[in-house]
Each structure stands twice: as C-alpha cells, then as structure tokens.
Design a protein around this motif. Structure first.
Motif, PDB file in Angstrom:
ATOM      1  N   THR A   1       0.878  -1.174   0.000  1.00 24.95           N
ATOM      2  CA  THR A   1       0.000   0.000   0.000  1.00 24.95           C
ATOM      3  C   THR A   1       0.913   1.221   0.000  1.00 24.95           C
ATOM      4  OG1 THR A   1      -0.044   0.273   2.392  1.00 24.95           O
ATOM      5  CG2 THR A   1      -1.686  -1.216   1.453  1.00 24.95           C
ATOM      6  N   PRO A   2       0.376   2.411  -0.265  1.00 23.26           N
ATOM      7  CA  PRO A   2       1.241   3.603  -0.254  1.00 23.26           C
ATOM      8  C   PRO A   2       1.993   3.765   1.072  1.00 23.26           C
ATOM      9  CG  PRO A   2      -0.896   4.130  -1.185  1.00 23.26           C
ATOM     10  CD  PRO A   2      -0.988   2.718  -0.693  1.00 23.26           C
ATOM     11  N   SER A   3       1.428   3.250   2.164  1.00 23.80           N
ATOM     12  CA  SER A   3       2.091   3.416   3.453  1.00 23.80           C
ATOM     13  C   SER A   3       2.730   2.111   3.933  1.00 23.80           C
ATOM     14  CB  SER A   3       1.083   3.933   4.478  1.00 23.80           C
ATOM     15  OG  SER A   3      -0.060   3.123   4.465  1.00 23.80           O
TER      16      SER A   3
ATOM     17  N   TYR B   1       0.608  -4.092   3.891  1.00 21.93           N
ATOM     18  CA  TYR B   1      -0.498  -4.392   4.774  1.00 21.93           C
ATOM     19  C   TYR B   1      -0.634  -5.911   4.879  1.00 21.93           C
ATOM     20  CZ  TYR B   1      -5.137  -5.052   6.608  1.00 21.93           C
ATOM     21  OH  TYR B   1      -6.196  -5.471   7.375  1.00 21.93           O
TER      22      TYR B   1
END
Lengths: 247, 276
Positions: B14-16, B19
């Motif tokens: 994910t962009p962060s 996950y």
C-alpha cells in the motif's frame, strides 16, 4: 397504509405475479419471503413505481396509485436496495448522493437535512465528504437508508437490505431499522429470503411461491411452526435445522 | 496429509508500506471436511487461494510450511502448479453466473475439462460429461448438456461447476462460498451433494463461508478467522461450547426463528482479538 389487491404482473408470456392481495397497517412491518423467481421483488418494484405494466389495485394511505407516479409519491414512499455496493453512485460523494432528492423536490435547509440524516443512521459526520468506496459495506447500507430517510417518507420498501452483509453488520442494520420504525412510525415492507430476519423485524408475513402468495401468517405463528403450506414448512424446517447446530 | 500450512503470512503493498492481510495461519487437512469461517476481510479466501498459488502478483506470501501433498507450493514451478490446480485440487467458486463460459454449452464445458486432464476423443469426453452431470444429480443430463449457462438456474449452474471440478478426480475440493448466491432450499441440496461426493470419493474438503451455523452443519472441524488470524478451532459438534468471545458474538447476533429477541445483540469488537 398499503393495500394491494389482485396484483398481476406479466413479463412476456410468463406471469410473474398471479393475483396477490395483502394489506399493511400504519406503522406495521410486513415481510414477504420466498425464493428467487417467486415474484417477491417484483411486487416491491411495482409498489415503488419501477414497472409500468401491471394490473390490479395498489393504494398507499387509501389513495390508489397508477403505473405513473406523481412527484409527491416519492416523498411518501422510499426504497432501500439489496446491494450497497451497486446502489450508490461510485463517482459521487455521500454529500452529493444525499442532496439529490432534496434538490429535485426543492426542499429547504439541505445542509441541516443531510446532517440530521447522517445522525439518524449513526454515521460520523466526517463520512459526508467521502466516496462510497471509502466506506465499509455496513456504512454504505447506512448511507442508502439515510438517502431514503431524507425524503421524510411514511413507507420504506426494503429489498433484502441485509443479505449482502456479514451477520455482525446485519444485526446492527436490523437494530437500526427497528429503532427508526419505532421513532418515526414508519411502515415497512420487507422482502427477504431469510425467514429468521423477517420474523425478527415483521409482525406479519406473506410467503410467495411461484408467483402466488401461498400463505399469510403472523410472526408468532410462524415461530411456533403452525404453518400449513408445504413450502412454508420446508423453509421453516431448513431455517430451524441450521439454528440448532449453533445451540 | 493433503494440505499443510504453517505460519502463513500474506501481505499487499500500500502507499504506506505492506499491509498484512493474513497473519500467521496454520492448518492441516487430511481426508476430512474443514470449514473456515470469518467476516469479509478476515483472510479466509486468501488462505485458500495461497494454497493453490492463485493470488495477485503483487501479493507477498511467506510461510514456514506451505505444502500440498508434500509439494512445496512456494518453490514449485508453474508447471508443477498446473499439475495440482484443477487436477488434484478442485476449486468451486461462489457465483456460477460469472464462473461459467457463457458462449459454450454445458456439455462442452464439462467435456473440455475432462479432455484436458484425461485426454481421449471428443465423443468419449462428451460421454464422460453426461456421466458427470448424472453424478451431480442432474435429472435430464442430455438436455442440460445441450443448454447454455444463461438457460439454467443458479443451483443447476453450481451442480455443473461441481461436475467440472470432479472431472479430473481430484483429491481435494476447495469450495469458496459455494452457496451464498443460492436460495435456502437449493443451498441445502448443494451442500448435501458436496458432502456426499466428498465422503464417497474420500476427498478432503476445505469449505469457506461467512455462515458459521451452515459450515458447522456440514464439516467435521471449524476454524474461525478474525483479522487475518485463527482465533478459535473446534470440532463442529462443539460449536455450542465455543468460548472465544468473537465466535460467541457471531453466533449471538444471528436472528433466531425459535427464540424471539427484542433487540439483536451486536458484536463489540475487542482490539485484543486482533493482537493477542
């Protein structure tokens, strides 16, 4: 509140609803159960004004309605659909989705109405400027209910409102629907294939089979199993059989 | 042991950062019926798909053990996997409407699978297809073989899917929500059919569903998943004595026909369930 008499719907050469009659009192909840193809959703769609071609008598609050509905009708009667993933416009924010109906009907204080509708279905006010894909399935169904409530209707037509949801979310939505009915004196017509859901929310139940309403009973009688039509007995047996596994 | 999974982890970028959708799932499946139950997003389908290496390419799969009948899935070549998928382990999906090729007749669909795995002539394949349709208890197999997917009902479609899966005589069946798109009466028939076929042929069954009572009705063992982990595992007959608050909560929030309730109890999620 709702009176249906000898309703018939035909699709080509096939008759989908073969002379169905029932009535729902003010503030009551009437459940229609049956399998796919039994005609239960067709009845709901006729009541909502989504089909033109039917015969028989349909009346809301004593006023007979024809295939074409007046604009005022849609403030009185609103519908909540089965699939919260398919019934909300994916490119519109919740704010835009909820303001559509007040704009069409030229209602005032749209801002206040949206906030009150969000509060009524226990959605955070922050959800207002989100898109449907940013919400969970349960939250989306709450938006669909808020959209129906914003018209301040007297009747809600509910088409399998929880069958696309997890059981834990289903419980929350069913509790919400029960609360709203009590607080606002709404009349519900609930269509579902789940006997336990219908018996939980509704006082009266009609069983559809092959386009006919083969049995008309109340929730207590259904729970006790004092039902006469073989199809109702079969549905009840399956439902009870599964319940017993968990207890 | 047909399937052996130990400490399976599946994560998605994910962009962060990554996950983690499945976080340390372990299971063993022999010639038995195992049910995996959980809500949407609990990782139950991902676990089953990982076993067939059917995950999207961006998924990161890690496991101490991930084996199908001794074959290490993580290091197997694509060729080895093709010998497993379908042939030794069949996958029944949720919605027959979307899973059957709409431009081929039912007979051709079943015959195609049979021929792919067993070879033989077109005529032999069609005869085998009719025979398979009979095995899944379709009353008029010759007529059904000539019809197209849009001409048959959902229950019939699911029977056809099962016939296709049975064609190569698999040792294991994975059924991912095989009946959630079907009516209650048809649902019971299809599950009974799966159960019979599995016992007759001595297959292993992995049944994935969100419906806890349904699964425990048809399986020997049930695993309950929450937020990518198994929170409870128990014999299906002991469901009533489940002790994890999540399992209990799931059972309690189902409306009951025999016991009327004023309000349905709601699941109060404890953050501790996700991180023990």
């Amino acid at each position: 509140m709702i009176d249906v008499e000898n309703l018939r719907v035909r699709f080509g050469s096939r008759e989908a609803v073969k002379g169905v009659s029932f009535s729902v009192g003010q503030g009551d909840c009437f459940g229609v159960v049956g399998e796919s193809g039994s005609g239960k959703s067709t009845i709901l769609r006729v009541l909502a004004g989504l089909y033109d071609d039917w015969s028989g008598k349909v009346a809301f609050g004593g006023e007979a309605v024809g295939p074409r509905r007046q604009r005022a009708f849609f403030r009185k009667v609103q519908m909540v659909f089965q699939d919260p993933y398919g019934s909300l416009h994916p490119r519109q924010t919740i704010d835009r989705i909820l303001s559509e109906l007040p704009l069409v009907h030229g209602m005032d204080d749209i801002d206040g109405r949206i906030l009150r509708a969000l509060d009524a279905v226990a959605l955070p006010r922050a959800a207002r400027f989100r898109f449907p894909h940013q919400l969970s399935g349960g939250q989306r169904q709450r938006v669909a209910i808020a959209r129906a409530l914003i018209a301040e209707p007297e009747v809600l037509l509910l088409d399998e409102p929880t069958s696309a949801l997890d059981v834990s979310v289903q419980a929350e939505i069913l509790n919400l629907l029960a609360d709203l009915r009590r607080e606002r004196g709404l009349t519900y017509l609930l269509v579902s294939h789940n006997l336990a859901v219908v018996a939980h929310l509704c006082s009266h139940v009609g069983v559809m089979y092959g386009g006919e309403m083969v049995e008309l009973t109340d929730a207590a009688t259904l729970r006790e199993g004092r039902v006469s039509h073989p199809h109702t007995q079969e549905l009840r047996r399956l439902s009870v059989e599964l319940e017993e596994t968990g207890n | 042991m047909l399937a052996e999974i130990d400490n399976l982890r599946i994560s998605f970028p994910t962009p962060s950062g990554f996950y983690e959708a499945v976080r340390g799932v372990s299971l063993k499946l022999g010639q038995e019926k195992l049910g995996i139950v959980g809500e949407s997003g609990s990782g139950k389908s991902l676990t089953a798909r990982a076993l067939m290496r059917l995950l999207p390419s961006q998924a990161r799969i890690e496991a101490d053990t991930l084996r199908f009948d001794g074959i290490d899935i993580l290091s197997a070549s694509e060729q080895q996997m093709r010998a497993v998928r379908g042939k030794r382990a069949g996958f029944i999906l949720q919605d027959p409407k979307y899973s059957l090729n709409p431009v081929k007749s039912i007979g051709a669909l079943v015959a195609e699978v049979w021929r792919l795995h067993k070879g033989g002539s077109r005529r032999e394949a069609m005869e085998a297809a009719i025979n398979l349709l009979e095995q899944v208890k379709i009353r008029d197999p010759h007529r059904v073989a000539k019809s197209y997917p849009h001409e048959i009902s959902g229950g019939m479609g699911q029977r056809v899917m099962i016939a296709m899966m049975l064609a190569p005589d698999p040792e294991m069946l994975i059924a991912d929500e095989p009946t959630s798109a079907l009516d209650a009466t048809v649902q019971a028939e299809i599950l009974r059919l799966i159960e019979e076929l599995v016992s007759e042929r001595g297959m292993g069954l992995l049944l994935i569903s969100h419906d806890l009572p349904l699964v425990s009705h048809f399986c020997d063992r049930v695993m309950v998943m929450y937020a990518g982990r198994v929170v409870e595992e128990l014999a299906a007959s002991e469901l009533s004595s489940a002790h994890h608050p999540y399992t209990r909560g799931l059972l309690d929030c189902i409306p009951s026909l025999s016991r009327p309730q004023e309000r349905l109890s709601v699941l109060n999620r404890d953050p501790a369930w996700a991180n023990p």
